[in-house]
Each structure stands twice: as C-alpha cells, then as structure tokens.
Write an enzyme that holds these catalytic residues in place. Sequence first.
Site, short mmCIF file in Angstrom:
data_model
loop_
_atom_site.label_atom_id
_atom_site.label_comp_id
_atom_site.label_asym_id
_atom_site.label_seq_id
_atom_site.Cartn_x
_atom_site.Cartn_y
_atom_site.Cartn_z
N SER A 1 -12.65 12.09 25.35
CA SER A 1 -12.57 10.85 24.58
C SER A 1 -13.69 10.75 23.55
O SER A 1 -13.69 9.84 22.74
CB SER A 1 -12.63 9.65 25.53
OG SER A 1 -13.65 9.81 26.47
N HIS B 1 -6.43 13.76 22.12
CA HIS B 1 -6.92 12.58 22.80
C HIS B 1 -5.83 11.52 22.97
O HIS B 1 -5.38 10.92 22.00
CB HIS B 1 -8.11 12.01 22.02
CG HIS B 1 -8.75 10.84 22.66
ND1 HIS B 1 -9.29 9.80 21.97
CD2 HIS B 1 -8.92 10.53 23.98
CE1 HIS B 1 -9.77 8.91 22.82
NE2 HIS B 1 -9.55 9.33 24.05
N GLU C 1 -4.89 11.34 19.09
CA GLU C 1 -5.79 11.87 18.06
C GLU C 1 -5.86 13.38 18.26
O GLU C 1 -6.07 13.85 19.38
CB GLU C 1 -7.19 11.27 18.22
CG GLU C 1 -7.26 9.80 17.84
CD GLU C 1 -8.61 9.16 18.15
OE1 GLU C 1 -9.06 8.34 17.35
OE2 GLU C 1 -9.21 9.47 19.20
N ASN D 1 -12.12 5.38 19.65
CA ASN D 1 -13.25 5.06 20.54
C ASN D 1 -14.53 4.77 19.78
O ASN D 1 -15.40 4.05 20.28
CB ASN D 1 -13.47 6.17 21.56
CG ASN D 1 -12.48 6.07 22.70
OD1 ASN D 1 -11.79 5.07 22.85
ND2 ASN D 1 -12.41 7.11 23.53
#
Length: 284
Positions: A119, A140, A152, A190
């Site tokens: 992440s 991700h 991602e 994130n």
Amino acid sequence: MEIKKVGILGAGTMGAGIAQISAEAGYQVILVDVVADVAANAFKKMQKNWAKAVEKGKKSAEDIEQYNALIAVGTDLDVFAECDMIIEAIIENIDIKKSVFAQLDQVCKPEAILATNTSALSITEIAAATKRPSQVVGMHFFNPVPVMRLVEVIPGTETTEATVQATVDLCKTIKKDPIVAKESPGFIVNRILVPYINEAAIAYQEGVASAEDIDRAMKLGAGMPMGPLALCDLVGIDVVLMICEYYWKEFGDPKYRPSLAFKQKVRAGHLGMKTGKGFFDYSK
Ligand code: 3HC
C-alpha cells in the site's frame, strides 16, 4: 504472455478478495498462506460472499461451482511454479517482502510476473531482491476488494512497459479500473487518504468530538461513503499506523506524525474490524 494461472500469496482480507475476483473472472487461482487456518478461513469467507450473491440473485449456484473448481488453497510457495502472475498480499514489512520476493524468484518460472499489493512501500526496493526486477510491479487493490473499482499499477525503476501492460490488461479482465502511478510513498490514494484518516484520529484524540460524531460529520458534511475512523477500522489501525510512520521516515516531514490514538489502540490489540474492536466495537 497470456496470463492463465494466478497465484496469490497471503490469504488475509486483501488476498482473499483478490482470489475471489480472479476466480470470478475465470482465472485458475492458487491461494497460499503459510498459516493453514488463514488460508482455510479465506476460502470460507469467499463461500460466504458467494452465498450472499446467490441469495440476492446476482450469481447462480452453477457460477459458484465454477469458481470453486478454479480455486486451490495451499501453504507452500512451490505451487506457484505453474503460475503466470503472482500477487503478493502479505504483511507490510519491507524486510519480509524482500525475503519473500527472493523466494518467489527462485520458485516461479522465468517469464512470470511478480506483483506486490503493497500500500505504500518501494516497488524498486522489493524488485531488487529478485533477479527479474523488470517483471516486478505494484498492483495495489482497495478494501473491500470485490467492491472497490480501482487498482493502482506502479512500475519500479526497472519495470518494463510490457510488464505494466500485462498488469493493466489483467486488471481490466478482473473488472477493475487500473490507474498507473509513479513510484512514491503511498502512490495516489493512500498519499491523500492516510493523512486524512490520521487527522481524524488526532481530532478524536484532542476530544474535538466523539468517534461517532467525527464519522457522522464527514458523511453528512463531506459526502464520504463512510467516516474516516470506521474506514481506519476497515483498513486496520496497525496498517494505517505503519503507513504514517513510513511517510514520516520517507518524506522526512513531521506532518505525517501518527496520532497517539493509533499507537494506544495497536498496543491494546484493538486493530479494527479484524480483531472485533478499534475506534468502534464490532463484537456484537
Ligand atoms: N466484501 C464484499 N462485499 C462487500 C463488503 C466486503 N467486505 N462490504 C460491502 N460489500 C458489498 C455489499 O455486499 C453490497 O453489495 P450489493 O450492492 O451487491 O448488495 C455493497 O458492497 C454495498 O454494501 P452495503 O450496502 O453493506 O454498504 P455501503 O453501501 O455503505 O458500502 C462500502 C460499503 C463499499 C464499504 C462503502 O462504505 C465504501 O465505499 N467505503 C469506503 C471504502 C474505502 O475507502 N476503501 C478504501 C480503503 S483504503 C485501502 O484499501 C488501501 C489500503 O492500502 C490501505
């Protein structure tokens, strides 16, 4: 290279979700976790999700039979030898990931792509633990995997365009919307989401409002689908804490300093939904 068989390492929440959607897309799936109980529980969770989908009339009993025929569960990395793509979804620890990627490099066929669901961590650093950095990529996913559309895709410095393209194509086949992002701590989502959750926890710690009211405020006032503290419980307080600490170290900026509330809850073993308690109580 055509991807037919997908290996997934780590049968926690994310690994189980990735296995589920890969089988639904018709891939042969091997789900491996070194802890036999974790792999078995992931299989049970998938059955539960599918049973719900049948109840809602979204899937048929035949569909579920087909998915089950495509999934194998194990505890040994050697079974990945036949896989075209391996997606790692284990603990967010760079040293453990590097050691696991070195093992995968030994076990997997030379043309296989090795993807990590990290992440926030560096794809380049993970790739450097292998002799095939051009075939290592970030992939991700978001929690809950069967629901969230985005994946991602993150190339490391050595990742080839062919590897990125094969990964993007796989995302589309499993009905996800890929977005390619440059390697940088936290990538896109994130990078933005974790400081938001951290700020909510700091406000909670300062007593600005109760956990319930902070979450209600963000839903009612900012149109969020769920409040930041419930989201933190969904993701895992330990995971969010680790990401904040990683940002602080990587960017060298104290704005990423994690809320003390995260540390206290992690020390108490209250990691969120997965342990039954976090900012909220899930035991009932
Ligand atoms: N697994 C599978 N399906 C799930 C699920 C789960 N854990 N949770 C919900 N669903 C499904 C439900 O079955 C339902 O399906 P249906 O439309 O076929 O009936 C659908 O999702 C909607 O669920 P609900 O009606 O129960 O609840 P909501 O409408 O409130 O949606 C939510 C729940 C999808 C979780 C929504 O609140 C949401 O989008 N929250 C934000 C989640 C988010 O931000 N995720 C990203 C976290 S960051 C991350 O994962 C990155 C990591 O690296 C940290």
